[in-house]
Structures are given as structure tokens and as C-alpha cells.
Design a protein around this motif. Structure first.
Motif, PDB file in Angstrom:
ATOM      1  N   ALA A 224      14.682  13.720   3.846  1.00 51.18           N
ATOM      2  CA  ALA A 224      13.617  14.167   4.558  1.00 51.18           C
ATOM      3  C   ALA A 224      12.612  13.347   4.642  1.00 51.18           C
ATOM      4  O   ALA A 224      11.490  13.394   4.496  1.00 51.18           O
ATOM      5  CB  ALA A 224      13.134  15.658   4.194  1.00 51.18           C
ATOM      6  N   ALA A 225      13.159  12.130   5.427  1.00 51.13           N
ATOM      7  CA  ALA A 225      12.264  11.041   5.569  1.00 51.13           C
ATOM      8  C   ALA A 225      12.156  10.503   6.949  1.00 51.13           C
ATOM      9  O   ALA A 225      12.291   9.282   7.313  1.00 51.13           O
ATOM     10  CB  ALA A 225      12.765   9.728   4.597  1.00 51.13           C
ATOM     11  N   ARG A 237      16.972  17.712   4.237  1.00 51.98           N
ATOM     12  CA  ARG A 237      17.678  18.086   2.765  1.00 51.98           C
ATOM     13  C   ARG A 237      16.785  17.846   1.844  1.00 51.98           C
ATOM     14  O   ARG A 237      16.628  16.426   1.572  1.00 51.98           O
ATOM     15  CB  ARG A 237      18.948  17.976   2.731  1.00 51.98           C
ATOM     16  N   THR A 238      16.347  18.522   0.795  1.00 54.27           N
ATOM     17  CA  THR A 238      15.477  18.254  -0.423  1.00 54.27           C
ATOM     18  C   THR A 238      15.280  19.464  -1.175  1.00 54.27           C
ATOM     19  O   THR A 238      15.094  20.320  -0.767  1.00 54.27           O
ATOM     20  CB  THR A 238      14.332  17.265  -0.282  1.00 54.27           C
ATOM     21  N   VAL A 239      15.373  18.976  -2.526  1.00 49.46           N
ATOM     22  CA  VAL A 239      14.794  20.161  -3.495  1.00 49.46           C
ATOM     23  C   VAL A 239      13.373  20.647  -3.430  1.00 49.46           C
ATOM     24  O   VAL A 239      12.813  21.350  -3.825  1.00 49.46           O
ATOM     25  CB  VAL A 239      15.379  19.779  -4.918  1.00 49.46           C
ATOM     26  N   ALA A 240      12.529  19.331  -2.871  1.00 46.96           N
ATOM     27  CA  ALA A 240      11.246  19.385  -2.835  1.00 46.96           C
ATOM     28  C   ALA A 240      10.933  20.327  -1.428  1.00 46.96           C
ATOM     29  O   ALA A 240      10.598  19.742  -0.495  1.00 46.96           O
ATOM     30  CB  ALA A 240      10.598  18.246  -2.723  1.00 46.96           C
ATOM     31  N   ALA A 291       7.518  19.140  -5.090  1.00 39.91           N
ATOM     32  CA  ALA A 291       7.037  17.932  -3.795  1.00 39.91           C
ATOM     33  C   ALA A 291       5.975  17.249  -4.564  1.00 39.91           C
ATOM     34  O   ALA A 291       5.775  15.969  -4.371  1.00 39.91           O
ATOM     35  CB  ALA A 291       6.322  18.692  -2.933  1.00 39.91           C
ATOM     36  N   SER A 292       5.349  17.712  -5.470  1.00 39.99           N
ATOM     37  CA  SER A 292       4.113  17.029  -6.118  1.00 39.99           C
ATOM     38  C   SER A 292       4.791  15.845  -7.212  1.00 39.99           C
ATOM     39  O   SER A 292       3.837  14.970  -7.074  1.00 39.99           O
ATOM     40  CB  SER A 292       3.346  17.986  -7.010  1.00 39.99           C
ATOM     41  N   ALA A 293       5.907  16.334  -7.587  1.00 37.18           N
ATOM     42  CA  ALA A 293       6.407  14.989  -8.374  1.00 37.18           C
ATOM     43  C   ALA A 293       6.974  14.003  -7.569  1.00 37.18           C
ATOM     44  O   ALA A 293       7.276  12.887  -8.405  1.00 37.18           O
ATOM     45  CB  ALA A 293       7.662  15.892  -9.262  1.00 37.18           C
ATOM     46  N   ALA A 294       6.985  14.234  -6.267  1.00 36.38           N
ATOM     47  CA  ALA A 294       7.382  12.875  -5.499  1.00 36.38           C
ATOM     48  C   ALA A 294       6.507  11.949  -5.888  1.00 36.38           C
ATOM     49  O   ALA A 294       6.821  10.506  -5.562  1.00 36.38           O
ATOM     50  CB  ALA A 294       7.427  13.454  -4.022  1.00 36.38           C
ATOM     51  N   THR A 295       5.190  11.991  -6.124  1.00 35.21           N
ATOM     52  CA  THR A 295       4.240  10.963  -6.042  1.00 35.21           C
ATOM     53  C   THR A 295       4.631  10.163  -7.579  1.00 35.21           C
ATOM     54  O   THR A 295       4.393   9.000  -7.702  1.00 35.21           O
ATOM     55  CB  THR A 295       2.754  11.228  -6.062  1.00 35.21           C
ATOM     56  N   VAL A 296       4.941  11.225  -8.288  1.00 31.89           N
ATOM     57  CA  VAL A 296       5.098  10.472  -9.792  1.00 31.89           C
ATOM     58  C   VAL A 296       6.462   9.743  -9.683  1.00 31.89           C
ATOM     59  O   VAL A 296       6.501   8.598 -10.368  1.00 31.89           O
ATOM     60  CB  VAL A 296       5.445  11.682 -10.853  1.00 31.89           C
ATOM     61  N   ALA A 297       7.572  10.169  -9.134  1.00 38.70           N
ATOM     62  CA  ALA A 297       8.741   9.380  -8.984  1.00 38.70           C
ATOM     63  C   ALA A 297       8.327   8.063  -8.097  1.00 38.70           C
ATOM     64  O   ALA A 297       9.141   7.157  -8.422  1.00 38.70           O
ATOM     65  CB  ALA A 297       9.720  10.218  -8.159  1.00 38.70           C
ATOM     66  N   LYS A 324       4.740  27.932  -8.274  1.00 36.15           N
ATOM     67  CA  LYS A 324       5.285  28.333  -6.758  1.00 36.15           C
ATOM     68  C   LYS A 324       6.681  28.393  -6.641  1.00 36.15           C
ATOM     69  O   LYS A 324       7.286  29.216  -5.907  1.00 36.15           O
ATOM     70  CB  LYS A 324       4.740  27.002  -5.823  1.00 36.15           C
ATOM     71  N   ASP A 325       7.448  27.755  -7.698  1.00 35.36           N
ATOM     72  CA  ASP A 325       8.883  27.435  -7.514  1.00 35.36           C
ATOM     73  C   ASP A 325       9.658  27.719  -8.978  1.00 35.36           C
ATOM     74  O   ASP A 325      10.081  26.604  -9.632  1.00 35.36           O
ATOM     75  CB  ASP A 325       9.254  26.201  -6.940  1.00 35.36           C
ATOM     76  N   PRO A 326       9.544  28.835  -9.589  1.00 33.04           N
ATOM     77  CA  PRO A 326       9.842  29.071 -10.670  1.00 33.04           C
ATOM     78  C   PRO A 326      11.436  28.986 -10.974  1.00 33.04           C
ATOM     79  O   PRO A 326      11.963  28.342 -11.922  1.00 33.04           O
ATOM     80  CB  PRO A 326       9.773  30.650 -11.126  1.00 33.04           C
ATOM     81  N   ASP A 327      12.162  29.078  -9.829  1.00 34.68           N
ATOM     82  CA  ASP A 327      13.654  28.804  -9.893  1.00 34.68           C
ATOM     83  C   ASP A 327      14.089  27.398 -10.405  1.00 34.68           C
ATOM     84  O   ASP A 327      15.013  27.214 -11.247  1.00 34.68           O
ATOM     85  CB  ASP A 327      14.465  29.372  -8.487  1.00 34.68           C
ATOM     86  N   THR A 328      13.403  26.178  -9.457  1.00 35.41           N
ATOM     87  CA  THR A 328      13.780  25.015  -9.762  1.00 35.41           C
ATOM     88  C   THR A 328      13.394  24.821 -11.257  1.00 35.41           C
ATOM     89  O   THR A 328      13.934  23.857 -11.916  1.00 35.41           O
ATOM     90  CB  THR A 328      12.999  24.044  -8.928  1.00 35.41           C
TER      91      THR A 328
END
Length: 352
Positions: A224-225, A237-240, A291-297, A324-328
Motif C-alpha cells: 500500500a505504497a 494490501r497490508t496487515v497494517a 501500522a505503528s511498527a512500520a516506523t520501527v521496521a 486496537k488489533d488484538p487478533d494480529t
């Protein structure tokens, strides 16, 4: 010590409000800026890394900063209802602030592309939630048309007051750090946040509250870029899910922010995002949504590429809480082990 009043009262001189503006607040803002020494150790020990944990806002994401402004101005304009399209966090924030303001909230979300935690928030706050059998960009197009022809206020980030509120994140970073960082890393979905932070830094510099400006660095999910690839992505498409957007509303202003700050935009894969997501939780004790972890990645990727000079100070915006996203989270972690109620069996599992 005086209680935190919320971002409008705290930064009133920088915001388009007057004595006639009814302030709708849940005391958003004042989120922690947490040093991340173990993250530095895992990437480059010379770096000073700080995490701006926006998941500690009232509804669990940075959207509350913009929503306090959008809702206050909607009320000032005599609005009785608000509408938004959302991948989740905007709907949660809009529903909560509309409840606070006594306004009706209408929310459109893409079917099957919204995390459970966010959907439950929109529902419990009393918003009318519609699931569109399509993606976010289609939902946004519909609500924009409705707001232009019906008496409802659009509170997506195309509403100019949203970005005015979101820029307060930059003010807080400077107030907490005592200066601007050398680099500010941020996830990019609809691109409103990177635009707003840059606006905030520039306004604070003009007001003499800081001297040097940071370089803005944005990260999109590889699937999704649109800004990175310079084309609209029809089926992102993205898990985030929070950054699963193929045609960002603030595309132009985000590009300007990157250019003006001598920054750049890059991509991270879902695999890199999930790896960073687990690393953040296990090494720093901070649970944020994918989505927050995108910055760490992005941090890990950029350090490997040698793009940060030794000794630089970095701030990473973590946009939303992990709950917000317990399933993931459950899919990304080891499952609980069932044991009989006997001490020997428990000790055997613990390896003690």
C-alpha cells in the motif's frame, strides 16, 4: 501541578480557535516520549531513539488530536452531525468526540479491513456504522460527496481543522525533548500526520521555540505504497490496516513536507512490520498496532542502509495502541499452554 487541559487549551495561540469556539475535549495529548535504549542497542547504539506513544490518547490513537479541533469547529459552525470514512482509528475517535459533543456520527468502514478493537469503539460510542463492500478510498469518495450535498460535517483529514490539531504532536516533541529531533520517523497512510507534524515544527521554529528543523522520514507498507510508487494503488494490501490506503488524501502536502525537510519516503514489508511489532513489545515493553511498527521496521531498514549519521537523535511516532488489533497480536505471539491444576505439571512447563 496544573492538570493537562487538552491540546487546544495548551496550544491555543497556535490554533484557529476563538473565545466563541466551544471546546470539545477528552484531555487528549500529553502522550509520553519514551527513550528506547534497547531499540538503539539492536540497531545502532550511537543513536538516541525516542518513541512518541500516541496510543495513550483517550481513544488509543493520534487521531484524537485532530478530532478535538474538528469537533469543536463543527459545533461552532452549528453542525448537528458528522461523517467519516475510516480504516478504524478515525471512526473510533469521531464516534467518541461526537458523543462528547452531543452530535450524531456516521461512519463508513471497508468490510473485512477494520480491526476488531476499532470497530467495537465506533459501535459502543453510538455511531451509525456502515460497512462498505469496497476499500477505504471508495468509502472516502462517498462520504465526501454526502458532506457536500447534505448538512453533515466531514471529519476526515481533508477537514483542515484535523491537521491543525494533529500538528500539536510536533509541539509536544519539542517541549518534551527540549529541541527538535534530527529525524522524525512516521507511518504514512492517508499522509495527514506527516503533513501535520512538519507544519507544527515549522510553526514552532517561526515562534522561536526551537532552532533546527528535523528531516521527516515516512514509511508505507509495501502493498500500500502509492506515494513511494508514485501511482494510485487500486487494491492496497497490508496487515497494517491503519495505513492500508491506496490514494492518500494528503498526498501533495506530504510530498512537500518530505521535500522541504530534505526527508524521504520508503517502504517496509508486512514481514518486516510484524517482526518490528514483536520486537517493540518484547524489547521495550510497548504494545502498539502494526501500522505503528512500520516506523520501527523503517528504522531497522534505514540503519542497515547507513542513512543516519552516528549520534543522531530520532523520534518515532507510534500512532495507535496494540489493543486496537488484538487478533494480529494473538496470531503473532505464542499461544497460551493449557496445563492440569498440578504444581509438577506447571513446573515442567516453566522449566524450573
Amino acid at each position: 501541578m496544573k492538570a493537562w487541559p487538552g491540546v487546544i487549551e495548551q496550544y491555543r495561540e497556535f490554533l484557529p480557535v476563538s473565545d466563541r469556539t466551544p471546546i470539545v475535549t477528552l484531555r487528549e495529548g500529553n502522550t509520553p516520549l519514551v527513550p528506547a535504549p534497547r531499540l538503539a542497542e539492536a540497531t545502532d547504539p550511537s543513536l538516541s531513539i525516542y518513541l512518541k506513544c500516541e496510543g495513550f490518547n483517550p481513544t488509543g490513537s493520534f487521531k484524537d488530536r485532530g478530532m478535538t479541533m474538528a469537533m469543536s469547529k463543527a459545533l461552532e459552525a452549528g453542525s448537528r452531525a458528522v461523517i467519516c470514512a475510516s480504516t478504524g482509528n478515525t471512526s473510533a475517535s469521531a464516534a467518541a468526540y461526537a458523543a462528547r459533543a452531543g452530535l450524531k456520527a456516521f461512519v463508513m468502514v471497508p468490510k473485512g479491513a477494520i480491526a476488531l478493537g476499532k470497530l467495537s469503539q465506533a459501535a459502543i460510542h453510538g455511531a451509525k456504522v456502515l460497512m462498505v463492500d469496497g476499500n477505504f478510498d471508495q468509502a472516502l469518495s462517498i462520504v465526501r460527496q454526502i458532506s457536500e450535498t447534505h448538512p453533515v460535517t466531514l471529519v476526515n483529514s481533508v477537514n483542515p481543522f484535523r491537521l491543525e490539531g494533529q500538528k500539536t504532536g510536533a509541539f509536544e516533541v519539542v517541549d518534551q525533548l527540549g529541541r527538535a529531533p534530527d529525524y522524525h520517523l512516521i507511518p504514512v497512510g492517508n499522509a495527514g500526520n506527516i503533513t501535520a507534524y512538519w507544519r507544527g515544527y515549522r510553526e514552532y521554529q517561526r515562534a522561536g521555540r526551537m532552532s533546527e528543523l528535523p528531516r521527516m522520514v515516512g514509511f508505507q507498507a509495501a502493498g500500500a505504497a502509492p506515494i513511494y510508487e508514485n501511482r494510485v494503488i487500486e487494491e492496497p494490501r497490508t496487515v497494517a490496516t491503519a495505513i492500508k490506503i491506496g490514494n492518500p488524501a494528503s498526498w501533495g502536502p506530504a510530498l512537500e513536507a518530505l521535500k522541504d525537510s530534505k526527508g524521504w519516503i520508503d517502504i517496509v514489508t508486512d514481514e518486516e512490520i510484524l517482526q518490528a511489532y514483536r520486537l517493540l513489545a518484547r524489547e521495550e515493553g510497548i504494545f502498539m498496532e502494526p501500522a505503528s511498527a512500520a516506523t520501527v521496521a523503517g528504522l531497522i531498514k534505514t540503519v542497515k542502509a547507513g542513512r543516519f549519521e552516528s549520534g543522531a537523535t530520532l523520534v518515532l511516532t507510534l500512532t495507535g495502541h496494540g489493543l486496537k488489533d488484538p487478533d494480529t497480536a494473538l496470531e503473532s505471539a505464542s499461544r497460551p499452554t493449557t496445563v492440569p491444576p498440578a504444581i509438577d505439571a506447571v513446573l515442567a512447563q516453566l522449566g524450573l
